[in-house]
Write a protein that holds these residues in place. Structure first.
Motif, PDB file in Angstrom:
ATOM      1  N   ILE A 189       0.862  -1.171   0.000  1.00 27.56           N
ATOM      2  CA  ILE A 189       0.000   0.000   0.000  1.00 27.56           C
ATOM      3  C   ILE A 189       0.902   1.225   0.000  1.00 27.56           C
ATOM      4  CG2 ILE A 189      -1.778   1.299   1.239  1.00 27.56           C
ATOM      5  CD1 ILE A 189      -2.436  -1.317   2.743  1.00 27.56           C
ATOM      6  N   ILE A 190       0.707   2.130  -0.940  1.00 28.97           N
ATOM      7  CA  ILE A 190       1.440   3.401  -0.946  1.00 28.97           C
ATOM      8  C   ILE A 190       0.444   4.512  -0.655  1.00 28.97           C
ATOM      9  CG2 ILE A 190       2.896   4.983  -2.242  1.00 28.97           C
ATOM     10  CD1 ILE A 190       3.949   2.664  -3.851  1.00 28.97           C
ATOM     11  N   ASN A 235       4.261   5.070   3.526  1.00 24.00           N
ATOM     12  CA  ASN A 235       3.614   6.367   3.725  1.00 24.00           C
ATOM     13  C   ASN A 235       4.484   7.479   3.150  1.00 24.00           C
ATOM     14  OD1 ASN A 235       1.444   5.177   5.079  1.00 24.00           O
ATOM     15  ND2 ASN A 235       2.514   5.249   7.035  1.00 24.00           N
ATOM     16  N   ILE A 236       3.915   8.237   2.225  1.00 23.13           N
ATOM     17  CA  ILE A 236       4.658   9.341   1.611  1.00 23.13           C
ATOM     18  C   ILE A 236       4.544  10.560   2.516  1.00 23.13           C
ATOM     19  CG2 ILE A 236       5.003  10.719  -0.455  1.00 23.13           C
ATOM     20  CD1 ILE A 236       5.423   7.638  -0.738  1.00 23.13           C
ATOM     21  N   VAL A 253       6.862  -1.452   7.446  1.00 22.20           N
ATOM     22  CA  VAL A 253       6.179  -0.153   7.480  1.00 22.20           C
ATOM     23  C   VAL A 253       7.237   0.915   7.227  1.00 22.20           C
ATOM     24  CG1 VAL A 253       4.688   1.401   8.766  1.00 22.20           C
ATOM     25  CG2 VAL A 253       4.501  -1.078   9.113  1.00 22.20           C
ATOM     26  N   MET A 254       7.113   1.580   6.095  1.00 18.31           N
ATOM     27  CA  MET A 254       8.148   2.483   5.610  1.00 18.31           C
ATOM     28  C   MET A 254       7.559   3.876   5.385  1.00 18.31           C
ATOM     29  SD  MET A 254       9.376  -0.245   2.677  1.00 18.31           S
ATOM     30  CE  MET A 254      11.134   0.014   2.658  1.00 18.31           C
ATOM     31  N   ASN A 260      13.098   6.941   4.667  1.00 20.72           N
ATOM     32  CA  ASN A 260      13.852   7.360   3.490  1.00 20.72           C
ATOM     33  C   ASN A 260      13.858   8.888   3.369  1.00 20.72           C
ATOM     34  OD1 ASN A 260      15.126   7.506   1.031  1.00 20.72           O
ATOM     35  ND2 ASN A 260      13.428   6.663  -0.159  1.00 20.72           N
ATOM     36  N   ALA A 261      14.948   9.512   3.787  1.00 19.15           N
ATOM     37  CA  ALA A 261      15.094  10.967   3.670  1.00 19.15           C
ATOM     38  C   ALA A 261      15.614  11.284   2.274  1.00 19.15           C
ATOM     39  CB  ALA A 261      16.048  11.494   4.737  1.00 19.15           C
ATOM     40  N   ILE A 262      14.811  11.982   1.511  1.00 17.65           N
ATOM     41  CA  ILE A 262      15.106  12.210   0.098  1.00 17.65           C
ATOM     42  C   ILE A 262      15.586  13.645  -0.131  1.00 17.65           C
ATOM     43  CG2 ILE A 262      14.058  12.339  -2.208  1.00 17.65           C
ATOM     44  CD1 ILE A 262      12.204  10.035  -1.292  1.00 17.65           C
ATOM     45  N   GLY A 263      16.616  13.794  -0.961  1.00 17.70           N
ATOM     46  CA  GLY A 263      17.096  15.117  -1.337  1.00 17.70           C
ATOM     47  C   GLY A 263      17.520  15.952  -0.148  1.00 17.70           C
ATOM     48  N   LYS A 264      16.997  17.175  -0.076  1.00 14.69           N
ATOM     49  CA  LYS A 264      17.400  18.124   0.969  1.00 14.69           C
ATOM     50  C   LYS A 264      16.999  17.679   2.371  1.00 14.69           C
ATOM     51  CE  LYS A 264      17.142  22.111  -2.143  1.00 14.69           C
ATOM     52  NZ  LYS A 264      16.450  23.402  -2.428  1.00 14.69           N
ATOM     53  N   VAL A 265      16.087  16.727   2.486  1.00 17.08           N
ATOM     54  CA  VAL A 265      15.684  16.258   3.813  1.00 17.08           C
ATOM     55  C   VAL A 265      16.839  15.550   4.517  1.00 17.08           C
ATOM     56  CG1 VAL A 265      13.976  14.917   5.111  1.00 17.08           C
ATOM     57  CG2 VAL A 265      13.298  16.046   3.006  1.00 17.08           C
TER      58      VAL A 265
END
Length: 255
Positions: free
Chosen positions: A80-81, A147-148, A188-189, A229-234
């Motif tokens: 589930i996304i 979870n986005i 759980v991501m 998952n910390a993406i880019g500037k995060v």
């Protein structure tokens, strides 16, 4: 996690990041696209006939309860996304002079819809589909709730207080659910996104990720089993929060 031959349900699948995820994942998987626009879902299905579609307005508090049987009819689901999100309320101090009953009702409705879409629907949909998720999972082929999220879950900005609050709450929901499922083969991501070039962020900020770049990073994080998952500037924000939290919060305040 091998993202091939999976059944993947994606909310907010007809635009922005959700559409990019849908387009990238549909080639090797069975994608179930959830959206509130019947027209957009029809166009998506015309372009990708293998995709299953469901009209579901996640801003309505009773939407998921009313579609329980239809959701269960999809059978076992591997991933589930939870991607759908809206941002309605910028400043609580705007239009303070207009305190009419009609204006107040509009504000309250927008707040309710924002919390329902961004947080409550995530909890409801996960609860509704959890049995299907667990039944499809095994230790060799684990399932996942993804979870986005946003960097604003870690440090809020001045505007969009409700949006920031829902993202912070999603962070804790993700962690708590992870604890609850630690003895099940379901991961759980979450993915913390920086500013992405979507309709929601139109006219705000610069150097945004494209939706395709965001989707690539989310998918890679799932494949690499990155729970947070910390993406880019995060990535830099998380480091700043560890080293100089006051500076990080002040920087994000007017982001």
């Amino acid at each position: 996690m091998n993202l091939s031959q999976k059944t993947i349900l994606i909310t907010g699948a007809t635009s922005g990041i959700g559409l990019a995820l849908t387009e990238q994942l549909q080639a090797n998987n069975q994608v179930i696209a959830i959206g509130r626009s019947e027209y957009k879902l029809e166009q998506l299905h015309k372009q990708y006939p293998s995709i299953k579609c469901m009209v579901l307005d996640l801003s309505r508090h009773d939407a998921i309860a009313n579609k329980q049987q239809a959701l269960k009819s999809f059978g076992p689901i591997d991933i589930i996304i939870n991607n759908a999100a809206i941002q309605n309320t910028a400043h609580f101090t705007e239009q303070l002079s207009d305190n009419s009953a009609n204006q107040t009702s509009i504000k309250l409705k927008k707040i309710s819809e924002e919390i329902q879409t961004n947080l409550t629907s995530v909890c409801q949909l996960t609860a509704c589909l959890l049995t299907q998720l667990i039944s499809a999972a095994s230790h060799q082929q684990p399932g996942a709730v993804v979870n986005i999220n946003s960097g604003l879950a870690l440090a809020p900005k001045k505007q969009s207080a409700v949006y920031c609050a829902t993202k912070a709450a999603m962070n804790h929901f993700t962690l708590s659910l992870r604890y609850q499922l630690e003895h099940h083969p379901v991961k759980v991501m979450q993915a913390y996104l920086p500013l992405v070039d979507t309709a929601m962020t139109f006219g705000r900020g610069s150097n945004k990720l494209t939706c395709e770049q965001a989707a690539n990073a989310i998918i890679k994080g799932i494949e690499d089993d990155v729970l947070d998952n910390a993406i880019g500037k995060v990535k830099w924000l998380k480091r700043l929060l560890r080293l100089t939290p006051n500076f990080a919060f002040n920087m994000m305040k007017n982001a």
